[in-house]
Design a protein around this motif. Structure first.
Motif, short mmCIF file in Angstrom:
data_model
loop_
_atom_site.label_atom_id
_atom_site.label_comp_id
_atom_site.label_asym_id
_atom_site.label_seq_id
_atom_site.Cartn_x
_atom_site.Cartn_y
_atom_site.Cartn_z
N MET A 61 0.84 -1.20 0.00
CA MET A 61 0.00 0.00 0.00
C MET A 61 0.87 1.25 0.00
O MET A 61 1.87 1.32 0.69
N SER A 62 0.50 2.24 -0.79
CA SER A 62 1.26 3.48 -0.83
C SER A 62 0.90 4.36 0.36
O SER A 62 -0.23 4.31 0.87
N THR A 63 1.87 5.12 0.82
CA THR A 63 1.63 6.02 1.95
C THR A 63 0.80 7.21 1.48
O THR A 63 1.11 7.83 0.45
N PRO A 64 -0.28 7.55 2.19
CA PRO A 64 -1.11 8.68 1.75
C PRO A 64 -0.34 9.99 1.84
O PRO A 64 0.53 10.17 2.68
N ARG A 65 -0.64 10.90 0.91
CA ARG A 65 -0.01 12.21 0.92
C ARG A 65 -0.42 12.97 2.17
O ARG A 65 -1.54 12.84 2.67
N THR A 66 0.51 13.77 2.67
CA THR A 66 0.26 14.60 3.84
C THR A 66 0.42 16.06 3.45
O THR A 66 1.40 16.43 2.79
N LEU A 67 -0.53 16.88 3.85
CA LEU A 67 -0.45 18.31 3.57
C LEU A 67 0.69 18.93 4.37
O LEU A 67 0.83 18.67 5.57
N HIS A 68 1.51 19.75 3.71
CA HIS A 68 2.62 20.43 4.38
C HIS A 68 2.32 21.92 4.48
O HIS A 68 1.89 22.55 3.51
N LEU A 69 2.56 22.47 5.66
CA LEU A 69 2.27 23.88 5.90
C LEU A 69 3.45 24.54 6.60
O LEU A 69 3.88 24.10 7.67
N GLY A 70 3.99 25.57 5.97
CA GLY A 70 5.00 26.41 6.61
C GLY A 70 4.46 27.81 6.74
O GLY A 70 3.43 28.16 6.15
N GLN B 273 4.49 26.25 16.27
CA GLN B 273 4.80 24.91 16.78
C GLN B 273 3.56 24.28 17.41
O GLN B 273 3.32 23.07 17.25
N GLN B 274 2.77 25.07 18.11
CA GLN B 274 1.52 24.58 18.68
C GLN B 274 0.61 24.02 17.59
O GLN B 274 -0.11 23.04 17.79
N GLY B 275 0.62 24.65 16.42
CA GLY B 275 -0.17 24.18 15.29
C GLY B 275 0.48 23.07 14.49
O GLY B 275 -0.08 22.66 13.46
N LEU B 276 1.64 22.59 14.93
CA LEU B 276 2.35 21.49 14.27
C LEU B 276 2.72 21.81 12.83
O LEU B 276 2.81 20.92 11.98
N LEU B 277 2.94 23.10 12.54
CA LEU B 277 3.35 23.48 11.20
C LEU B 277 4.72 22.90 10.87
O LEU B 277 5.55 22.67 11.77
N ASP B 278 4.97 22.67 9.59
CA ASP B 278 6.23 22.05 9.18
C ASP B 278 7.44 22.92 9.53
O ASP B 278 8.45 22.41 10.03
N ALA C 41 -0.74 21.30 -5.31
CA ALA C 41 0.34 21.62 -4.38
C ALA C 41 0.52 20.48 -3.40
O ALA C 41 -0.43 19.73 -3.10
N ASP C 42 1.75 20.33 -2.91
CA ASP C 42 2.01 19.43 -1.79
C ASP C 42 1.75 20.13 -0.47
O ASP C 42 1.71 19.49 0.58
N GLY C 43 1.59 21.43 -0.52
CA GLY C 43 1.32 22.21 0.67
C GLY C 43 1.43 23.69 0.35
O GLY C 43 1.43 24.09 -0.83
N PHE C 44 1.58 24.49 1.40
CA PHE C 44 1.55 25.94 1.24
C PHE C 44 2.54 26.61 2.19
O PHE C 44 2.74 26.15 3.31
N THR C 45 3.14 27.68 1.71
CA THR C 45 3.88 28.58 2.57
C THR C 45 2.94 29.73 2.90
O THR C 45 2.65 30.57 2.04
N LEU C 46 2.43 29.73 4.11
CA LEU C 46 1.46 30.73 4.53
C LEU C 46 2.16 32.03 4.84
O LEU C 46 3.19 32.06 5.52
#
Length: 383
Positions: free
Chosen positions: A1-10, A47-52, A326-331
């Motif tokens: 099984m392939s690993t599901p994609r995870t949203l990345h947020l910086g 960090q509290q929001g577990l951002l990348d 996108a694989d994620g976003f730079t906020l």
């Protein structure tokens, strides 16, 4: 099984926010944009929001705008080094210019942050093409984009070789033989290019990530090509989902053509945010920022922009992510203090409930968080 994609947020913590008036939008509290405690507080919130990661941009010149725009900037690498032991889990991305900074200094600075943070450093590759930056140093005229990017790519090669020049087990600390290092596991890089001739090795032991991730902000065809060949994380701009998806596929194609695994490259879209309790209050906040910003009272052009609620922001992120744009976003919060709290307290819980964002950091390093493998030293592999 392939690993599901995870949203990345910086999140970009540069200056007072993405809007020129952001540093003034502090309510009754006097603005202190260079206060170390404030910066540590912003990192703690992210960090509290577990951002990348948190990201600090850098430059050698003052902003060209006058009036209400924030002027002055701290050194991104030094700020990251200070914040490293005062944070946990979250990555620290520092911009370091290669046009006016030697690769040896870049490699040492970023590796030091990686050691101090136990594996959470990344380097955003910078370059300069403006005459004002060149004049600050007075050693050379400003290069054009073609030459600046060629030099930047050489710098990446040199820096990564220096990071590899100590094998993982080169530091032995053998008291019986009075040897601190195994000299056979330190390697000269012997790089000779058009812009640099560097012998090495580094004076800094190999860092926890081996090679900290390289970030490239791609805003032109030439920089996009560089990013696809060399970056672990690529920052792009797009205002339409289909355009972003096409850019992401182009980056992956460039990486594939360069012999890289395209699945080991993360493409993040820049996203400016103005968050309110409802869309009307978000627009009122933006109107206030534009008033505070004076003549520079506009949001950055060319970037995806969200003016609305935290829940609507989560819907936007999921929509683009699920569509492969996108694989994620730079906020880029318009006003750091206000918008970052809204993202962490309002947007992140929605993403977690929908199962697209993490509930905890997956490991101890930024590479773990980004889902990137730890590379082996090229010199150890050659033996």
């Amino acid at each position: 099984m392939s690993t599901p994609r995870t949203l990345h947020l910086g999140v970009d913590l540069t200056d007072g926010g993405a809007h020129a008036g952001g540093w003034r939008a502090q309510g009754p509290v006097a603005p202190r944009p260079f206060d170390a405690a404030r910066l540590a507080g912003l990192v703690a919130t992210a960090q509290q929001g577990l951002l990348d990661f948190v990201l600090f941009d850098d430059s050698f010149t003052l902003r060209p705008q006058r009036g209400a725009a924030l002027q002055g900037r701290l050194d991104a690498a030094l700020v990251s080094a200070r914040l490293a032991p005062r944070s946990a889990g979250i990555g620290l991305v520092a911009t370091v210019d290669t046009t006016h900074t030697e690769p040896f200094h870049v490699s040492k600075a970023i590796a030091t942050i990686d050691h101090v943070s136990t594996g959470r450093a990344a380097w955003q590759l910078g370059w300069s093409t403006d005459a004002a930056s060149a004049a600050v140093f007075g050693r050379r005229p400003a290069p054009d984009e073609v030459d600046a990017l060629r030099e930047a790519e050489e710098a990446v090669e040199v820096v990564e070789r220096l990071w590899d020049s100590w094998e993982d087990d080169a530091e032995i600390r053998d008291e019986a033989t009075h040897r601190f290092v195994d000299r056979d596991k330190l390697h000269y890089v012997d790089f000779e290019g058009v812009h640099f001739a560097v012998k090495g090795p580094s004076i800094t032991p190999r860092s926890p990530q081996g090679r900290p991730p390289v970030v490239v902000r791609a805003g032109s065809p030439l920089s996009l090509d560089l990013a696809g060949r060399r970056a672990d994380l690529v920052r792009v701009q797009a205002t339409q989902r289909d355009d972003a998806r096409a850019i992401r596929e182009e980056v992956r194609d460039i990486a594939r053509d360069a012999g890289r695994d395209p699945n080991a490259v993360r493409v993040l879209v820049d996203l400016v945010t103005v968050v309110g309790q409802d869309r009307r209050s978000a627009q009122e906040r933006l109107d206030l920022l534009e008033e505070l910003g004076g003549e520079q009272g506009r949001l950055p052009e060319g970037s995806l922009t969200h003016v609305g609620t935290a829940v609507d922001l989560a819907d936007l992120l999921e929509d683009w992510f699920d569509a492969g744009a996108a694989d994620g976003f730079t906020l880029r919060p318009a006003s750091l203090d206000t918008d970052l709290r809204a993202i962490v307290n309002g947007t992140v819980p929605v993403l977690q409930a929908d199962g697209v964002f993490r509930q905890a950091y997956p490991g101890t390093t930024l590479r773990d968080t980004l889902g990137l493998p730890r590379p082996a030293s090229r010199y150890a592999a050659a033996q």
